[in-house]
Design an enzyme around this catalytic site. Structure first.
Site, short mmCIF file in Angstrom:
data_model
loop_
_atom_site.label_atom_id
_atom_site.label_comp_id
_atom_site.label_asym_id
_atom_site.label_seq_id
_atom_site.Cartn_x
_atom_site.Cartn_y
_atom_site.Cartn_z
N TYR A 1 0.81 -1.20 -0.02
CA TYR A 1 0.01 -0.16 -0.03
C TYR A 1 0.90 1.23 0.01
O TYR A 1 1.33 1.77 1.17
CB TYR A 1 -0.99 -0.13 1.29
CG TYR A 1 -1.87 1.11 1.43
CD1 TYR A 1 -2.48 1.85 0.13
CD2 TYR A 1 -1.75 1.79 2.63
CE1 TYR A 1 -3.19 2.92 0.26
CE2 TYR A 1 -2.80 2.87 2.77
CZ TYR A 1 -3.51 3.51 1.66
OH TYR A 1 -4.28 4.79 1.70
N ASP B 1 -2.33 -1.42 -3.90
CA ASP B 1 -2.66 -0.11 -4.28
C ASP B 1 -1.47 0.78 -4.32
O ASP B 1 -0.79 1.00 -3.22
CB ASP B 1 -3.84 0.41 -3.18
CG ASP B 1 -4.01 2.10 -3.58
OD1 ASP B 1 -3.68 2.49 -4.41
OD2 ASP B 1 -4.60 2.38 -2.56
N HIS C 1 -12.39 1.56 -4.35
CA HIS C 1 -11.54 0.76 -5.49
C HIS C 1 -12.46 -0.57 -5.47
O HIS C 1 -13.42 -0.86 -4.81
CB HIS C 1 -10.25 0.40 -4.73
CG HIS C 1 -8.94 1.35 -4.38
ND1 HIS C 1 -8.08 1.85 -4.97
CD2 HIS C 1 -9.22 2.59 -3.36
CE1 HIS C 1 -7.50 2.66 -4.42
NE2 HIS C 1 -8.06 2.97 -3.69
#
Length: 262
Positions: free
Chosen positions: A107, A150, A253
């Site tokens: 992340y 991500d 998302h």
């Protein structure tokens, strides 16, 4: 072994436990990588997921912020957790499946609102995180590995709804894209999603600010699946589950999938 992997920024796994379970029931990936779990490890929900067959878990947690987790039907062991840029954040976890494949779940920092590290500390942290990823892969070339997460960068012109309008917007600025490409090159990674879907606009994130995100379609492709050269040709069937963005109480998302024949 053939297995399907999914990556999804869930924006609070405790708040959205039910839609995670729905994804596991309806799509049944063998491995699910989550980011932005926003929970300490011992409070990440597990019982419902285990009942669906996901009895293996590795995670790094943090109260209210960040957090990464991997749930799997396939036996796995933890294979490391790096604190890139020494931020003290729970942003990386790795697991090694029993077939020898290592999965890195990241992340990457979002970077704040201003694309200038001299006035925005968060943007500097993002660039430093990516630089340390690059340097790590330069020193120790990954093998038989998949990197997902991500990554908070939409690198290509067709990964955003309007390339020119977003050139100065954090997530699509040239300096971020350069850092992103340097990380890829250092590890000789292949963008699996774009290998399978080489042409056309493709997004995995749509802002909560849009009243009708689907109609406006002002998206960005921030979520990625990469593979090392030795397994890149085993990857196929990439897809973004856009409809999940419209589920009840969704993340901003959508999950991204790929299948590997190994």
């Amino acid at each position: 072994m053939t297995f399907t992997l999914a990556t999804w920024n869930i924006n609070s796994v405790r708040l959205r436990e039910d839609i995670v379970a729905r994804l596991l029931r309806e799509e049944a990936p063998d491995v699910l990588c989550l980011q932005e779990c926003k929970s300490v490890v011992d409070k990440i929900p597990t019982e419902q997921f285990a009942q669906l067959g996901y009895s293996h878990k590795v995670a790094r947690g943090q109260k209210s912020y960040n957090g990464v987790a991997i749930f799997s039907k396939i036996p796995m062991v933890e294979a490391g957790a790096e604190d890139f840029a020494s931020l003290g954040h729970a942003r990386h976890i790795a697991a090694r499946l029993d077939n020898g494949v290592t999965i890195h779940n990241h992340y990457v920092p979002a970077g704040g609102d201003v694309a200038d590290r001299t006035v925005n500390e968060k943007f500097g942290q993002k660039l430093d995180y990516l630089t340390e990823m690059r340097d790590t892969f330069s020193r120790d070339k990954p093998q038989k590995s998949i990197l997902v997460g991500d990554l908070n960068i939409a690198p290509r012109e067709d990964d955003v709804w309007d390339h020119k309008k977003l050139l100065k917007v954090v997530s699509h600025t040239p300096i971020e894209v350069d850092h992103f490409n340097e990380v890829m090159e250092a590890g000789a990674w292949t963008d699996v999603t774009r290998k399978d879907i080489p042409d056309g606009r493709l997004y995995s994130w749509w802002s909560y600010r849009a009243k009708d995100w689907d109609a406006a379609d002002k998206g960005r492709r921030l979520d990625h699946i990469w593979a090392t050269p030795d397994i890149k040709n085993a990857a196929h069937s990439s897809r973004v589950l856009r409809d999940v963005r419209g589920w009840d109480k969704p993340s901003d998302h959508a999950p991204v999938f790929a299948t590997f024949d190994l």
